[in-house]
Design an enzyme around this catalytic site. Sequence first.
Site, PDB file in Angstrom:
ATOM      1  N   ASP A 223      12.425   5.378   2.271  1.00  0.00           N
ATOM      2  CA  ASP A 223      12.556   4.325   3.209  1.00  0.00           C
ATOM      3  C   ASP A 223      14.080   4.407   3.953  1.00  0.00           C
ATOM      4  OD1 ASP A 223      12.011   1.877   4.910  1.00  0.00           O
ATOM      5  OD2 ASP A 223      10.290   2.106   3.990  1.00  0.00           O
TER       6      ASP A 223
ATOM      7  N   SER B 270       2.874  -1.534   6.281  1.00  0.00           N
ATOM      8  CA  SER B 270       4.083  -1.025   5.176  1.00  0.00           C
ATOM      9  C   SER B 270       3.985  -2.105   3.973  1.00  0.00           C
ATOM     10  CB  SER B 270       5.384  -1.463   6.093  1.00  0.00           C
ATOM     11  OG  SER B 270       5.750  -0.539   7.022  1.00  0.00           O
TER      12      SER B 270
ATOM     13  N   HIS C 185      13.701  -2.901   5.743  1.00  0.00           N
ATOM     14  CA  HIS C 185      12.111  -2.257   5.382  1.00  0.00           C
ATOM     15  C   HIS C 185      12.271  -1.947   3.983  1.00  0.00           C
ATOM     16  CE1 HIS C 185       8.699   0.323   6.246  1.00  0.00           C
ATOM     17  NE2 HIS C 185       8.450  -0.632   7.044  1.00  0.00           N
TER      18      HIS C 185
END
Length: 641
Positions: A169, A386, A210
């Site tokens: 990520d 996600s 994230h």
Amino acid sequence: MLGFCRAGTALALILLNALVLIAAADEELIFSDHFLVQLHEGTTEDAHQLALEHGFGSARKLPFGEGLFHFYPREIPKTRRKRSLQQHRRLAKDHRVKSVFPQEGFGRQKRGYREISNIDVNMSDPLFTKQWYLINTGQADGTPGLDLNVAEAWNMGFTGKGVTIAIMDDGIDYLHPDLAFNYNAEASFDFSSNDPYPYPRYTDDWFNSHGTRCAGEVSAVSNNNICGVGVAYNSKVAGIRMLDQPFMTDIIEASSISHMPQVIDIYSASWGPTDDGKTVDGPRELTLQAMADGVNKGRGGKGSIYVWASGDGGSYDDCNCDGYASSMWTISINSAINDGRTALYDESCSSTLASTFSNGRKRNPEAGVATTDLYGNCTLRHSGTSAAAPEAAGVFALALEANPNLTWRDLQHLTVLTSKRNKLHDEVHQWRRNGVGLEFNHLFGYGVLDAGGMVKLAREWKTVPERFHCVAGSVQEIHKIQSGSKLVLSVTTDVCQGKDNFVRYLEHVQAVITVNASRRGDLNINMTSPMGTKSILLSRRPRDDDAKVGFDKWPFMTTHTWGEDPRGAWLLEVGFQGEAPQSGVLKEWTLMLHGTQSAPYIDQVVRDYQSKLAMSKKEELEEELDEAVERSLKSLLSKSN
């Protein structure tokens, strides 16, 4: 094509058919200052010196192929529209260099980066009671019992100990007090900055939160009064920073996917091609090779586990147009919300294997996924597919602790057999049974992951039989497609009967298709197996206006025929949906079948059936999914006798 595989092997055949190099014809190419360089001979130090001589920052040896190095720039490169021909030529003429491959830049998008609400979180309070996806008691207007059933796995003593999950990520805040204890520094790397410290780059909007949020879902420490609890709270988490840059390259993706495959067990990816409903894209050649090496050589030959978020394009997109989510080598995970419905951003496709959870559809401030956030903070705002993929990675870590000998295919079989319908439902896509009784849904795959059920079955699991690949047949003639009627084609196969690669029990099925249309987004493709199971290979994508590229040898994949007997006639239906009349041409349909020659689960089904038969004298058998699994296993058993 780089010659990384031996000709004639099954792997070479798969790579040849799975190779994805499709981009919209009217898009401008982006060129990077990254180069794939193959040397005649030399060490990493020699490559480093050569890179400096030619103006690069340094060179890094690649784990796939021989003599391959990644030459990368001194600083984060800027986007360019023209190739650096001069630099390319200088490198190519150097006597130490065998070949040079400039790296094209392309887009990759984080999935599920969206805010649910602006509520302020009380950082001093543990968030465990708000993690409804772990134990759902009806929090945030949810449906009680609709969760991952992790409590059962935890009570059996499985918490992910000894398993390492890599979050590919935008980096991980490895100093976070809820992550630091479980952080695996040895297995971490920053491929954006080419150093061992994958810490997120600061932005005012916290855009690079994230990866940290995904990491907390998997490995947040338990009982420390900080944030919440990870699904596999005693597992180790590694950070692979590779998304935070102006563009993606094949080298960076391949390097990330193949990083330390003997240390990392599970790779979790919550990103992919743009979810705009008009992109058709997937892994390039190096990344495909890295994935193939991972499933064949990773974890001491048992295979790396690749978990992929299926996508956030909603009803405008189809995850079979995403070559990562639709790969046989990945476990594609969709999401459900806390009352059992599909999220509005969920994509549907026949390659999705199972589902976990994202957020609630109502504007309840506690309906998001509770997890770690940047700079020691916590959040209730994580969402999207996600959030779903790391939850699945955590469940798989529990299964690997229960049985470290599980192969990448064993985990896929366990996912199919133990995922359950529970209370998942959708107004459009209904639950159906395939030819051996397994219940599936076009949105949710085989259902929501059940950690307790998977761990119980994993403990005594025997590795499934060897996998074979059969090119079952091919239609190469040109066929016209017109609005108002459907093109129906048939391939009848004996699935390579009498040959070494005979397939009797299905796992993955690929329909490799070349088709062009006046409007690609109006195409609709369905395929029906000999046992009557219909898979929707491609749904209408109303935002896709392509009239030039179409699909070129695109491997549409379905998991819906899992366990079926593939012998007989397969039907392909191609037509148009939409108001305006369209036309097109289908140039190729090649049917590729992957599976085993002997029935999996034979010993397992005998034990399970006898046990359930004995239990039935005392009480009723479990509910709908348990019955579906039993029927499928009994069917497989009867067909093998």
